[in-house]
Design a protein around this motif. Sequence first.
Motif, PDB file in Angstrom:
ATOM      1  N   ARG A  40       0.737  -1.118   0.166  1.00  0.00           N
ATOM      2  CA  ARG A  40      -0.003  -0.094  -0.048  1.00  0.00           C
ATOM      3  C   ARG A  40       0.885   1.343  -0.055  1.00  0.00           C
ATOM      4  O   ARG A  40       1.594   1.530   0.725  1.00  0.00           O
ATOM      5  N   LEU A  41       0.720   2.069  -1.277  1.00  0.00           N
ATOM      6  CA  LEU A  41       1.282   3.422  -1.055  1.00  0.00           C
ATOM      7  C   LEU A  41       0.588   4.518  -0.575  1.00  0.00           C
ATOM      8  O   LEU A  41      -0.658   4.527  -0.885  1.00  0.00           O
ATOM      9  N   SER A  42       1.324   5.412  -0.120  1.00  0.00           N
ATOM     10  CA  SER A  42       0.834   6.704   0.290  1.00  0.00           C
ATOM     11  C   SER A  42       1.365   7.714   0.027  1.00  0.00           C
ATOM     12  O   SER A  42       2.695   7.952  -0.295  1.00  0.00           O
ATOM     13  N   CYS A  43       0.277   8.975  -0.175  1.00  0.00           N
ATOM     14  CA  CYS A  43       1.304  10.100  -0.559  1.00  0.00           C
ATOM     15  C   CYS A  43       0.302  11.400   0.003  1.00  0.00           C
ATOM     16  O   CYS A  43      -0.730  11.520  -0.403  1.00  0.00           O
ATOM     17  N   GLY A 103      -3.091  11.381  -8.551  1.00  0.00           N
ATOM     18  CA  GLY A 103      -2.886   9.944  -9.203  1.00  0.00           C
ATOM     19  C   GLY A 103      -1.384   9.569  -8.995  1.00  0.00           C
ATOM     20  O   GLY A 103      -0.605   9.947  -8.229  1.00  0.00           O
ATOM     21  N   TRP A 104      -1.172   8.215  -9.248  1.00  0.00           N
ATOM     22  CA  TRP A 104      -0.020   7.515  -9.407  1.00  0.00           C
ATOM     23  C   TRP A 104       0.505   7.234 -10.823  1.00  0.00           C
ATOM     24  O   TRP A 104      -0.266   6.826 -11.394  1.00  0.00           O
ATOM     25  N   TYR A 105       1.772   7.138 -11.087  1.00  0.00           N
ATOM     26  CA  TYR A 105       2.455   6.850 -12.116  1.00  0.00           C
ATOM     27  C   TYR A 105       3.732   5.884 -11.758  1.00  0.00           C
ATOM     28  O   TYR A 105       3.804   6.197 -10.731  1.00  0.00           O
ATOM     29  N   ILE A 123      -7.235   2.736  -6.039  1.00  0.00           N
ATOM     30  CA  ILE A 123      -6.786   3.833  -5.632  1.00  0.00           C
ATOM     31  C   ILE A 123      -7.851   4.563  -4.889  1.00  0.00           C
ATOM     32  O   ILE A 123      -8.947   4.750  -5.182  1.00  0.00           O
ATOM     33  N   SER A 124      -7.440   5.386  -3.982  1.00  0.00           N
ATOM     34  CA  SER A 124      -8.426   6.045  -2.653  1.00  0.00           C
ATOM     35  C   SER A 124      -7.684   7.388  -2.585  1.00  0.00           C
ATOM     36  O   SER A 124      -6.592   7.637  -2.533  1.00  0.00           O
ATOM     37  N   ARG A 125      -8.668   8.071  -1.894  1.00  0.00           N
ATOM     38  CA  ARG A 125      -8.202   9.482  -1.168  1.00  0.00           C
ATOM     39  C   ARG A 125      -8.881   9.676  -0.044  1.00  0.00           C
ATOM     40  O   ARG A 125      -9.891   9.590   0.139  1.00  0.00           O
ATOM     41  N   ASP A 126      -8.262  10.621   1.128  1.00  0.00           N
ATOM     42  CA  ASP A 126      -8.839  11.089   1.962  1.00  0.00           C
ATOM     43  C   ASP A 126      -8.633  12.830   1.941  1.00  0.00           C
ATOM     44  O   ASP A 126      -7.319  13.106   1.921  1.00  0.00           O
ATOM     45  N   VAL A 146      -3.266  10.420  -0.844  1.00  0.00           N
ATOM     46  CA  VAL A 146      -3.984   9.701  -1.720  1.00  0.00           C
ATOM     47  C   VAL A 146      -3.183   8.403  -1.659  1.00  0.00           C
ATOM     48  O   VAL A 146      -2.141   8.069  -1.061  1.00  0.00           O
ATOM     49  N   TYR A 147      -3.949   6.896  -1.652  1.00  0.00           N
ATOM     50  CA  TYR A 147      -3.464   5.816  -1.324  1.00  0.00           C
ATOM     51  C   TYR A 147      -3.520   5.004  -2.698  1.00  0.00           C
ATOM     52  O   TYR A 147      -4.300   5.192  -3.586  1.00  0.00           O
TER      53      TYR A 147
END
Length: 123
Positions: free
Chosen positions: A19-22, A35-37, A69-72, A78-79
């Motif tokens: 699981r990635l978080s940003c 987004g994620w690239y 993908i999801s976001r808070d 973003v996850y």
Amino acid sequence: QVQLVESGGGLVQPGGSLRLSCAASGSIFRVNDMGWYRQAPGKQRELVAVVTSGGSTNYADSVKGRFTISRDNAKNTVYLQMNSLKPEDTAVYYCNAGVVEAGTWGIRPVDYWGQGTQVTVSS
């Protein structure tokens, strides 16, 4: 100024999950699309997934059904939940955010990128 800080990369076996978080922080008026690239060695950077501020999502065909993908919005975060990982998912993953930033000049839209996090899928 706005910063994007990523976390969650690493080494995982095929079939595993990560699981990635940003998280975006700084002089933020509003965050639009997030987004994620990813970029594998010798290849161009490609879109993995994107989520709008309203929650609409879009995925690359290669990850549909495996990544979510999801976001808070309250946390400007973003996850990317990655399941059933394959060796071909190995790449540096970059977070991207369309930010409307605030300053003494007023507000302006700026596209920001995270520093990248390595994901390696290998046995």
